[in-house]
Design an enzyme around this catalytic site. Structure first.
Site, PDB file in Angstrom:
ATOM      1  N   CYS A 165       4.500  -3.155  -8.437  1.00 32.02           N
ATOM      2  CA  CYS A 165       3.197  -2.661  -8.000  1.00 32.02           C
ATOM      3  C   CYS A 165       3.343  -1.402  -7.119  1.00 32.02           C
ATOM      4  O   CYS A 165       3.749  -0.363  -7.627  1.00 32.02           O
ATOM      5  CB  CYS A 165       2.435  -3.789  -7.334  1.00 32.02           C
ATOM      6  SG  CYS A 165       0.676  -3.599  -7.550  1.00 32.02           S
ATOM      7  N   ARG A 179      -2.506   5.406  -9.616  1.00 31.51           N
ATOM      8  CA  ARG A 179      -2.601   4.317  -8.633  1.00 31.51           C
ATOM      9  C   ARG A 179      -3.890   3.539  -8.888  1.00 31.51           C
ATOM     10  O   ARG A 179      -4.905   4.122  -9.245  1.00 31.51           O
ATOM     11  CB  ARG A 179      -2.658   4.885  -7.210  1.00 31.51           C
ATOM     12  CG  ARG A 179      -1.382   5.519  -6.733  1.00 31.51           C
ATOM     13  CD  ARG A 179      -1.567   6.040  -5.310  1.00 31.51           C
ATOM     14  NE  ARG A 179      -1.989   4.987  -4.431  1.00 31.51           N
ATOM     15  CZ  ARG A 179      -2.849   5.136  -3.427  1.00 31.51           C
ATOM     16  NH1 ARG A 179      -3.375   6.300  -3.159  1.00 31.51           N
ATOM     17  NH2 ARG A 179      -3.174   4.116  -2.665  1.00 31.51           N
ATOM     18  N   GLU A 205       5.733 -12.730  -7.844  1.00 31.41           N
ATOM     19  CA  GLU A 205       6.337 -13.424  -6.703  1.00 31.41           C
ATOM     20  C   GLU A 205       5.342 -14.308  -5.947  1.00 31.41           C
ATOM     21  O   GLU A 205       5.716 -15.022  -5.030  1.00 31.41           O
ATOM     22  CB  GLU A 205       6.986 -12.403  -5.745  1.00 31.41           C
ATOM     23  CG  GLU A 205       6.044 -11.645  -4.818  1.00 31.41           C
ATOM     24  CD  GLU A 205       5.229 -10.569  -5.522  1.00 31.41           C
ATOM     25  OE1 GLU A 205       5.366 -10.388  -6.748  1.00 31.41           O
ATOM     26  OE2 GLU A 205       4.431  -9.917  -4.837  1.00 31.41           O
ATOM     27  N   GLU A 237       0.871  -1.175   0.000  1.00 27.31           N
ATOM     28  CA  GLU A 237       0.000   0.000   0.000  1.00 27.31           C
ATOM     29  C   GLU A 237       0.910   1.227   0.000  1.00 27.31           C
ATOM     30  O   GLU A 237       1.598   1.492   0.980  1.00 27.31           O
ATOM     31  CB  GLU A 237      -0.895  -0.055   1.250  1.00 27.31           C
ATOM     32  CG  GLU A 237      -1.844   1.084   1.387  1.00 27.31           C
ATOM     33  CD  GLU A 237      -2.678   1.317   0.138  1.00 27.31           C
ATOM     34  OE1 GLU A 237      -3.310   0.374  -0.356  1.00 27.31           O
ATOM     35  OE2 GLU A 237      -2.689   2.463  -0.344  1.00 27.31           O
ATOM     36  N   SER A 238       0.912   1.936  -1.130  1.00 30.42           N
ATOM     37  CA  SER A 238       1.904   3.006  -1.296  1.00 30.42           C
ATOM     38  C   SER A 238       1.724   4.148  -0.287  1.00 30.42           C
ATOM     39  O   SER A 238       2.700   4.786   0.105  1.00 30.42           O
ATOM     40  CB  SER A 238       1.884   3.538  -2.727  1.00 30.42           C
ATOM     41  OG  SER A 238       0.600   3.973  -3.065  1.00 30.42           O
ATOM     42  N   ILE A 267      -2.989  -6.717  -9.012  1.00 31.89           N
ATOM     43  CA  ILE A 267      -3.819  -6.505  -7.814  1.00 31.89           C
ATOM     44  C   ILE A 267      -3.811  -5.009  -7.495  1.00 31.89           C
ATOM     45  O   ILE A 267      -2.786  -4.474  -7.080  1.00 31.89           O
ATOM     46  CB  ILE A 267      -3.257  -7.281  -6.604  1.00 31.89           C
ATOM     47  CG1 ILE A 267      -3.080  -8.767  -6.925  1.00 31.89           C
ATOM     48  CG2 ILE A 267      -4.154  -7.099  -5.377  1.00 31.89           C
ATOM     49  CD1 ILE A 267      -2.311  -9.556  -5.875  1.00 31.89           C
ATOM     50  N   ARG A 268      -4.902  -4.353  -7.730  1.00 29.23           N
ATOM     51  CA  ARG A 268      -4.966  -2.889  -7.540  1.00 29.23           C
ATOM     52  C   ARG A 268      -3.722  -2.239  -8.149  1.00 29.23           C
ATOM     53  O   ARG A 268      -3.039  -1.424  -7.531  1.00 29.23           O
ATOM     54  CB  ARG A 268      -5.087  -2.530  -6.049  1.00 29.23           C
ATOM     55  CG  ARG A 268      -6.389  -3.013  -5.415  1.00 29.23           C
ATOM     56  CD  ARG A 268      -6.495  -2.642  -3.949  1.00 29.23           C
ATOM     57  NE  ARG A 268      -5.454  -3.250  -3.169  1.00 29.23           N
ATOM     58  CZ  ARG A 268      -4.564  -2.586  -2.457  1.00 29.23           C
ATOM     59  NH1 ARG A 268      -4.606  -1.267  -2.403  1.00 29.23           N
ATOM     60  NH2 ARG A 268      -3.636  -3.221  -1.783  1.00 29.23           N
ATOM     61  N   HIS A 271       2.429  -8.522 -10.182  1.00 28.41           N
ATOM     62  CA  HIS A 271       3.194  -9.397  -9.278  1.00 28.41           C
ATOM     63  C   HIS A 271       3.594 -10.674 -10.001  1.00 28.41           C
ATOM     64  O   HIS A 271       2.802 -11.231 -10.753  1.00 28.41           O
ATOM     65  CB  HIS A 271       2.316  -9.813  -8.087  1.00 28.41           C
ATOM     66  CG  HIS A 271       1.904  -8.662  -7.233  1.00 28.41           C
ATOM     67  ND1 HIS A 271       2.547  -8.325  -6.079  1.00 28.41           N
ATOM     68  CD2 HIS A 271       0.901  -7.766  -7.371  1.00 28.41           C
ATOM     69  CE1 HIS A 271       1.963  -7.280  -5.537  1.00 28.41           C
ATOM     70  NE2 HIS A 271       0.960  -6.919  -6.302  1.00 28.41           N
TER      71      HIS A 271
HETATM   72  N1  GLN Z   1      -2.795   0.325  -5.545  1.00 29.95           N
HETATM   73  C1  GLN Z   1      -1.913   0.045  -4.435  1.00 29.95           C
HETATM   74  C2  GLN Z   1      -1.338   1.333  -3.881  1.00 29.95           C
HETATM   75  O1  GLN Z   1      -1.728   2.372  -4.244  1.00 29.95           O
HETATM   76  C3  GLN Z   1      -0.793  -0.892  -4.845  1.00 29.95           C
HETATM   77  C4  GLN Z   1      -1.289  -2.297  -4.929  1.00 29.95           C
HETATM   78  C5  GLN Z   1      -0.242  -3.370  -4.881  1.00 29.95           C
HETATM   79  O2  GLN Z   1       0.933  -3.124  -4.560  1.00 29.95           O
HETATM   80  N2  GLN Z   1      -0.641  -4.589  -5.118  1.00 29.95           N
HETATM   81  O3  GLN Z   1      -0.469   1.291  -3.069  1.00 29.95           O
END
Ligand code: GLN
Length: 198
Positions: A83, A112, A180, A53-54, A142-143, A178
């Site tokens: 990501c 994002r 990993e 989560e950034s 994923i997001r 991803h």
């Molecule tokens: N969308 C997420 C963010 O803003 C990142 C998602 C992820 O690292 N899988 O941090």
């Protein structure tokens, strides 16, 4: 694996999916080292900034006094951002209501969560040449961040439906997705061979 003997890779371990990267490094016989203090950067041959989560990562980077050390590390040493890690490497975050301050090491702009929220996470295969001819690389989004601008000196290594998702610039590699989560280490090997070992 003999090829990577005596290689030590740091994984930013403030938050997010760092354990899976350590696991994959272990599969290749590479020593992994969690990075959470500035001094940890002195003892590694390359760094992975994982997904997560950034907003939280951004906050913890300052809390742990890592911003300047990461900036100076990333000017010449190998970093792979996946990501949220890609978000942290970016020059600009377009949709930035949450105020994430990216490191600005890579000349890309991103949105994002540009492929939709968690429920729209998906897997697909990407056609990519990682130095041994074209392969199908399974990729999990994923997001995931969506790249909206590539600087002139940024190379695009793979696209998903016409959008760059794997890019490099000098000593830096970034992926929207991803790899990993499973035991497929081909992209990790590429990072080690092309960015860390030379
Ligand atoms: N969308 C997420 C963010 O803003 C990142 C998602 C992820 O690292 N899988 O941090």
């Amino acid at each position: 694996m003999k090829e990577f003997k005596e290689t030590r890779i740091g994984v930013l371990a403030l938050q997010g999916d760092f354990e899976r990267h350590c696991h994959q490094l272990g599969l290749l016989g590479v020593e992994s080292a969690p990075v959470s203090l500035p001094g940890d950067l002195e003892r590694i041959d390359g760094l992975i900034i994982p997904g997560g989560e950034s907003t939280t990562m951004d906050h913890l980077i300052d809390r742990f006094d890592l911003r300047r050390p990461l900036l100076s590390y990333g000017r010449s040493r190998p970093i792979w951002g996946t990501c949220a890690g890609m978000i942290m490497l970016a020059g600009r975050v377009e949709d930035n209501q949450s105020g994430v301050e990216p490191l600005g090491l890579m000349d890309i702009d991103i949105v994002r969560t540009g492929y939709g929220r968690q429920v729209f996470s998906f897997e697909d295969t990407l056609r990519v040449d990682l130095g041994e001819g074209e392969i199908d690389l399974p990729a999990t989004f994923i997001r995931a961040p969506r790249i909206t601008r590539l600087g002139r000196t940024v190379s695009c290594l793979a696209t998903y439906r016409g959008t760059p998702v794997l890019v490099s610039q000098r000593n830096l590699l970034a992926s929207s997705f991803h790899t990993e989560l499973e035991d497929d280490t081909r992209l990790l090997k590429y990072f080690l061979r092309e960015f860390v070992l030379p």
